[in-house]
Design an enzyme around this catalytic site. Structure first.
Site, PDB file in Angstrom:
ATOM      1  N   GLU A  33      -3.256  10.272 -15.705  1.00  0.00           N
ATOM      2  CA  GLU A  33      -4.545  11.109 -15.057  1.00  0.00           C
ATOM      3  C   GLU A  33      -5.748   9.862 -15.131  1.00  0.00           C
ATOM      4  O   GLU A  33      -5.772   9.015 -16.288  1.00  0.00           O
ATOM      5  CB  GLU A  33      -5.076  12.145 -15.761  1.00  0.00           C
ATOM      6  N   HIS A  35      -8.838   7.687 -15.971  1.00  0.00           N
ATOM      7  CA  HIS A  35      -9.581   7.775 -16.988  1.00  0.00           C
ATOM      8  C   HIS A  35     -10.668   6.788 -16.832  1.00  0.00           C
ATOM      9  O   HIS A  35     -11.186   5.947 -17.959  1.00  0.00           O
ATOM     10  CB  HIS A  35      -9.087   7.452 -18.407  1.00  0.00           C
ATOM     11  N   ASP A  44      -4.093  10.165 -21.782  1.00  0.00           N
ATOM     12  CA  ASP A  44      -3.713  11.441 -22.253  1.00  0.00           C
ATOM     13  C   ASP A  44      -2.259  11.511 -22.893  1.00  0.00           C
ATOM     14  O   ASP A  44      -1.721  12.611 -23.535  1.00  0.00           O
ATOM     15  CB  ASP A  44      -3.794  12.513 -21.218  1.00  0.00           C
ATOM     16  N   HIS A 119      -3.989  17.012 -22.786  1.00  0.00           N
ATOM     17  CA  HIS A 119      -4.648  16.993 -21.439  1.00  0.00           C
ATOM     18  C   HIS A 119      -5.289  18.463 -21.314  1.00  0.00           C
ATOM     19  O   HIS A 119      -4.567  19.390 -21.188  1.00  0.00           O
ATOM     20  CB  HIS A 119      -3.537  16.675 -20.537  1.00  0.00           C
ATOM     21  N   GLU A 121      -6.191  20.481 -18.692  1.00  0.00           N
ATOM     22  CA  GLU A 121      -5.504  20.898 -17.692  1.00  0.00           C
ATOM     23  C   GLU A 121      -4.222  21.758 -18.065  1.00  0.00           C
ATOM     24  O   GLU A 121      -3.657  22.716 -17.309  1.00  0.00           O
ATOM     25  CB  GLU A 121      -5.557  20.416 -16.477  1.00  0.00           C
ATOM     26  N   HIS A 176     -14.437  13.836 -20.655  1.00  0.00           N
ATOM     27  CA  HIS A 176     -13.311  13.206 -20.164  1.00  0.00           C
ATOM     28  C   HIS A 176     -13.772  11.676 -19.986  1.00  0.00           C
ATOM     29  O   HIS A 176     -14.617  11.197 -19.096  1.00  0.00           O
ATOM     30  CB  HIS A 176     -13.150  13.831 -18.724  1.00  0.00           C
ATOM     31  N   GLU A 181     -12.856  10.000 -26.177  1.00  0.00           N
ATOM     32  CA  GLU A 181     -11.448   9.239 -26.076  1.00  0.00           C
ATOM     33  C   GLU A 181     -11.415   7.711 -25.678  1.00  0.00           C
ATOM     34  O   GLU A 181     -10.488   7.036 -26.297  1.00  0.00           O
ATOM     35  CB  GLU A 181     -11.176   9.508 -24.449  1.00  0.00           C
TER      36      GLU A 181
END
Lengths: 256, 256, 256, 256, 256, 256
Positions: A33, A35, A44, A119, A121, A176, A181
């Site tokens: 994904e 980033h 992730d 993650h 989601e 995010h 992160e």
């Protein structure tokens, strides 16, 4: 030397471990994904894999190969699936992968499984996969399998939050590709962080609903939901230093 | 008189409405889930249906029959699927129902759809259903369909929160069958609230992970996650009085 | 420096590469499967991943994260799914994962995809996944996507075969965990080969049919289908030295 | 007061009922389908729900929330799925919903389930759902679950038929939105019948085969398959007055 | 007279056979696939059906109706699915059909099943179907079901190979619609062989990879992968004369 | 000589036929189902196949290999799935097979397809398969495909009914393995009718509902729903003599 990664073991080593130790087996569940302009597409995957390794070291547990693809990125939690390089699975596919893997572990005698999510989601699809695998196992006559689902970020406590955000946390939802992160990536894999590309833009401001197809207007064009400018490797080290022992302790209780 | 409920219309009325007005169509997505000793199993149907009706009235929109079954109740958000009377669907089933209904609306010419969620556990499956329906429609050559997903509770603002919880909100996660839902039910359907059975126990205290099969220890045996003792019909009236116009306004923008 | 792994790229790098270069994207499709007492469970991931990296280097291509789980190991090609540590997917799951990933690549503009198989049992499910993804893309209006499926071992030529088996090849079917795989692993990852555990038993002798549940009688108890005793790192180096340029050349023609 | 609707019960009431009474649980299975210019789209929900409530009252049974969407309307039985407002499910979706609900009831201890059909097109999919749920339950070790499927219209006897059609029944197949349904709706929900729009056209005349896409030529443009002009509330009252006790008596025998 | 075909039996005959003899039941799994200008589309049905009948005669076994549609024809093994008249199933469909049939046989008490493949492309989907059916049966408490999968061509031994190809076999992979199949068809069904259309072209020459959509360049335009010019009925007779007793003997051992 | 069976054609013949004649293609959809002590398990395959062949002869149409397995036999229409030898498919499997076959025909250019049903239980699943295939084709850009579904028995007219049942028809629902089917089988395949086993028992008497698991009490133990004692080959000849030209004429109109 006891190996941690299932991938590195021979089948005989794995077999002996399962029979002798009834070990915990951790499955990192990641995603590929976007980033932002500074973090790699595998962020992730790297994070839950690293947490899993550290936790496993402490617990004598085994770490599975990470699931490298996750559920479709959403604007409010990941910028959105439209960002190039974001490679996602349909819900039914992700559920099937996780269900199969849990079933296979159970078939080989594993009774303590952790799905370590990286993650946001993925969360509800992990839940469904576990529910279906437990149903399958019940029908195979296996009733002593226990499966834990966790997101490592859920374990960040107030003290660590204060370290990460000395001026106050804006919102976990906007984290995010942001301070947390980026910090942990700076700590773990500085080679994969484009330090000169770390952006510093105002946070995203989303409406209270979701709309499909995505409305691109409120989504920051670089995919970063709030500024990671204050990220440091030291903060990243702190996060793992707090989160890992807390997960270790939680799993100790969960499988007691 | 313009009817609001699709169920009450003849096909000719519906057809004329769609052709003449390009109306918003709202689909309440509920669940049949335990809501403690005082609220009915249909609480998560009644609430989004009521909100949908009020919103539709203001917008000249149409309300579909509610989907009465939702995703499996989870301990931290609903007490858990093990409570008797909780009738849930597999993820694939819920996704399929919502996908089919959105596709059918699109087939008949509807271009503005709202999935009004009444049950937290439904959220991600609604997302997947919409994504798949949009994919289907794209393959049918339909590219101007827009679908909004929303949870009415997300629209409760700080001022209403203060009305609901003058002593401070404990946590929205623990609001299952608690002050907010009980208040709105007292306002809307006092006949279905067992006023004498409203409990007053300390809030649930869950670990940071989820475990399957459920660990029943931290789940309050009555299924109520925090005390609804301070619920009043007046608070419920206030919630709807704030949330409904805000949703009306949001949808106005979403479909502009 | 141009990165090869999609995992290491930011979304912006990936996007630029796709737009500017119309690159080939390789997806290693592996398995987690017993490979005797001397090779790790990840052998079928490591090999196609390594081949993919070398091929990509030569072609300016991109390598995806490997799919770490494959189809159920069968006695005649892999010893069988009953060996501990062998973690396999149902056919429908494997097909779904590969279909989704190909679809996602196509969505982001990739038009040249290679599924690099590392596990014989995956072959037909890869075929189905590609067929379904092409159907999906056709319905999305995309007709210029080309997808190549290959098993790196198919490219071993007669000369290399003579190097591997100076006394003659017994059968490719029996090469599971045997001379070829052990040699390439000794070359690539000597740290993961248990040199002292390399067995030297007579080859397996299977009937002409398959029977389910597996008949364990003809299956070597260590899971090795023929002796890897003559494996050397040098042989492994030779295999890659021949196979990689041949694949590079083949892909050049395939995507011409 | 004993409640009939599961929706109105708390989980504790439902639980007590199931444990103490081993009650019959009825699930009305409807559709959202065109019913001519005079009847609402919910006709096939209202009728089985009303019959279920009356039957349940007599039997001390419980009525579930109706499934509001059914299988695709067909020309010869419902005019056809192309009529606006007709919102149908794919076969796999309808089967899944009913299978899940039966499984959930069984999980909570219910052993007597009735699927009360209100829409001819649902019939065979109900059969499959029951067959699959019984298979599921068998694998859960539950073998004493009994499930009845019925269409309330099948219980109309010769005497009632004579009341409905003093000049003789044309054909049950053409009774869609015609005398029987209109009469029962006039009895139950006169507010939803557009009395001034009740048409009086000659019956539809279909070929002996079905053709897809539908041939619109033989389908009456208003969706009414034969004239409802002679419908009366009194006839509707008569239908329920005969059918309900007969179903009550039949279920008594079925679950004896 | 003992009948061989299940199709010809009454249910009572079948039932008595199963109860009294615990018979082997063979299911021919075919395809409807192009077989050049000289062989019919049903070649892959006729051959496994004929072998099954002969084997069953020798073993007192029962032959099921053949599954007439198989997996999608591939260039290297069958010319490819694009040839007109080639009617194929998706992998999931073929798996489902075979799984259901094996499950049904088991339900009626059959414990020895043979899936007799006539089409190379079916192989791995047969494997999955058997695996899933065994899983289903396990969950039904049936653990003594044994299922054999075989391709009759695998049983052709070196001596028969020499008869078929006195000048040496080119490759079994290129035998589609070539010497072996044409010979057996000339022996079994000369009425369906267009003798005057038997082609005599050089063999196909495929690259080492597969590409999708198919590259038509290397595929012989008539669909024949190598020359069947030397086919004779006598060769066909020889094939069956060797293969059938060998399969009979193998099944004797398999079900011992 | 023009061949009728697709199975007997080469791909080139089929291709020429489709391109030159735009022919009707008929797919017999059968079942393997108990038909009493006197008729074979394949009765529901033989009958639609024979009707298809006769119809095709008259129309210059093409007949596909029959689908030999159908939906689960039900007590009121076929005695029930519990009778040994009854080999049925799950609904999803049957739908998938028919959908795939229609899609494949369309892919090769066929635009007129007939699904000729031989088994009452198949009806609604045929409908769904056609609906899904038309959806698929629409997404492939094919909009001129027309598919007819018919049950040959629906074409029996009043005059033929009088021939079959000079004393009056009891009920078509009870005609399973009774006068009509037995007569046509005596006409077409007397070798497969056990004339000495034709039973003569009173008709079955079912309740108005269906119950699962089946209540065996009302089901005649031999599986015959009403007496076939008056069946004759002459009656069978009469049925086909009337039905076939009527279907020919109907299809002429359907595809006009």
């Amino acid at each position: 030397m006891k190996r941690i990664k299932l991938a590195d073991m021979t089948w005989m080593e794995f077999d002996a471990r399962v029979r002798d130790e009834n070990p915990i087996v951790l499955l990192p569940v990641g995603s590929t994904e976007q980033h932002g302009p500074h973090l790699p597409l595998s962020t992730d995957v790297i994070l839950p894999e690293a947490v899993s390794m550290l936790v496993a070291e402490a617990l004598g547990a085994i770490v599975m190969p990470a699931v490298p693809f996750g559920y479709k990125s959403q604007p409010k939690t990941g910028g959105g699936n439209h960002f190039p390089g974001t490679i996602s699975l349909d819900a039914s596919t992700l559920i099937a992968v996780l269900r199969d893997v849990v079933n296979e572990l159970a078939r080989h005698g594993v009774r303590k499984v952790v799905l370590m999510d990286g993650h946001m989601e993925n969360q509800w699809f992990i839940t469904e996969a576990i529910d279906l695998a437990l149903r399958d196992q019940r029908r195979e006559g296996i009733t002593d399998l226990r499966v834990v689902k966790l997101g490592y970020w859920e374990f960040i406590n107030a003290e660590t939050e204060a370290v990460l955000f000395p001026d106050g946390l804006l919102s976990w939802a906007l984290e995010h590709a942001a301070v947390m992160e980026t910090s942990v990536m700076l700590h773990l894999r500085p080679d994969l962080v484009r330090a000169d590309a770390i952006p510093n833009n105002p946070p995203a401001d989303f409406p209270l609903y979701d709309i499909f197809p995505f409305d691109l207007a409120p989504i920051p064009p670089d995919g970063v939901l709030s500024s990671p400018a204050s990220a440091t490797a030291e903060k990243g080290r702190h996060v793992l230093g707090q989160v890992v022992p807390d997960i270790v302790s939680a799993l100790g209780k969960a499988f007691a």
